[in-house]
Design a protein around this motif. Sequence first.
Motif, short mmCIF file in Angstrom:
data_model
loop_
_atom_site.label_atom_id
_atom_site.label_comp_id
_atom_site.label_asym_id
_atom_site.label_seq_id
_atom_site.Cartn_x
_atom_site.Cartn_y
_atom_site.Cartn_z
N THR A 56 0.83 -1.21 0.00
CA THR A 56 0.00 0.00 0.00
C THR A 56 0.87 1.26 0.00
O THR A 56 0.53 2.26 -0.64
N ASP A 60 1.02 4.21 -2.92
CA ASP A 60 0.91 5.65 -2.65
C ASP A 60 1.99 6.45 -3.37
O ASP A 60 1.81 7.63 -3.66
N ARG A 66 -5.87 9.23 -2.34
CA ARG A 66 -5.71 9.08 -0.90
C ARG A 66 -7.09 8.82 -0.27
O ARG A 66 -8.11 8.97 -0.92
N TYR A 67 -7.08 8.45 1.01
CA TYR A 67 -8.32 8.20 1.74
C TYR A 67 -9.27 9.37 1.57
O TYR A 67 -8.83 10.52 1.64
N PRO A 68 -10.54 9.14 1.35
CA PRO A 68 -11.24 7.86 1.32
C PRO A 68 -11.37 7.27 -0.08
O PRO A 68 -12.23 6.44 -0.33
N ASP A 73 -5.46 -1.98 -2.27
CA ASP A 73 -4.68 -2.22 -1.06
C ASP A 73 -3.30 -2.79 -1.35
O ASP A 73 -2.34 -2.48 -0.67
N GLU A 94 -15.83 1.63 5.16
CA GLU A 94 -15.73 2.45 3.95
C GLU A 94 -16.71 3.62 4.05
O GLU A 94 -17.86 3.45 4.44
N GLU A 95 -16.26 4.78 3.66
CA GLU A 95 -17.06 6.01 3.75
C GLU A 95 -18.38 5.89 2.99
O GLU A 95 -19.43 6.35 3.46
#
Length: 197
Positions: A56, A60, A66-68, A73, A94-95
């Motif tokens: 992960t 990046d 980036r999150y979310p 993964d 998860e959002e």
Amino acid sequence: MKLLLSLLLTASSAMAFMPRMTSVSSSSSSTQLAESFTGAKDISALTKDLKTVFTTEQIDEILPHRYPFALVDKVIEYEAGKRAVGVKCVTKNEEFFNGHFPSRPIMPGVMQVEALAQLAGIVCLQMEGAAPGAVFFFAGVDGVKWKKPVVPGDTLVMEVEIKKWNAKFGLAKATGKAYVDGGLVVEVDEMTFALAK
């Protein structure tokens, strides 16, 4: 391909190890009893031969997401400039599950396609003419078919193949499929991307 088959078989093999529950009469102290119990160690060992190609943290360094909105993964198979197999572990945290849907959480189909696109981006952003962290925009998507819902607890195993790459214009075309427990959940005939200049 051997690793992909191993992973796809892992989920169905793990189901064979899962405890079988049997109902008992309401007069007993327990309503269900496990007939067999394999344990975490043996179930975890089913994936011991899978190697992580990109962690992960390495993803990046390649993708700007980036999150979310980071939806890959790890990558477990990779052929430079051609294809990749990646994993998205779907959790109830998860959002998007806050609204889709509160009483019946289902991963939105567009998020599944986005996850496939990000996996394709991992391949494309390491090709000649593209720089890691650059932004690819969706320019089109055709032939999307959803086969069954993806829900919390599923492991989405995705495969993409780059069909065309034009470094001069920063254009790419790819196909993609994703599986849960060895069953196809989504397939995309063609995704088109344009590299931001």
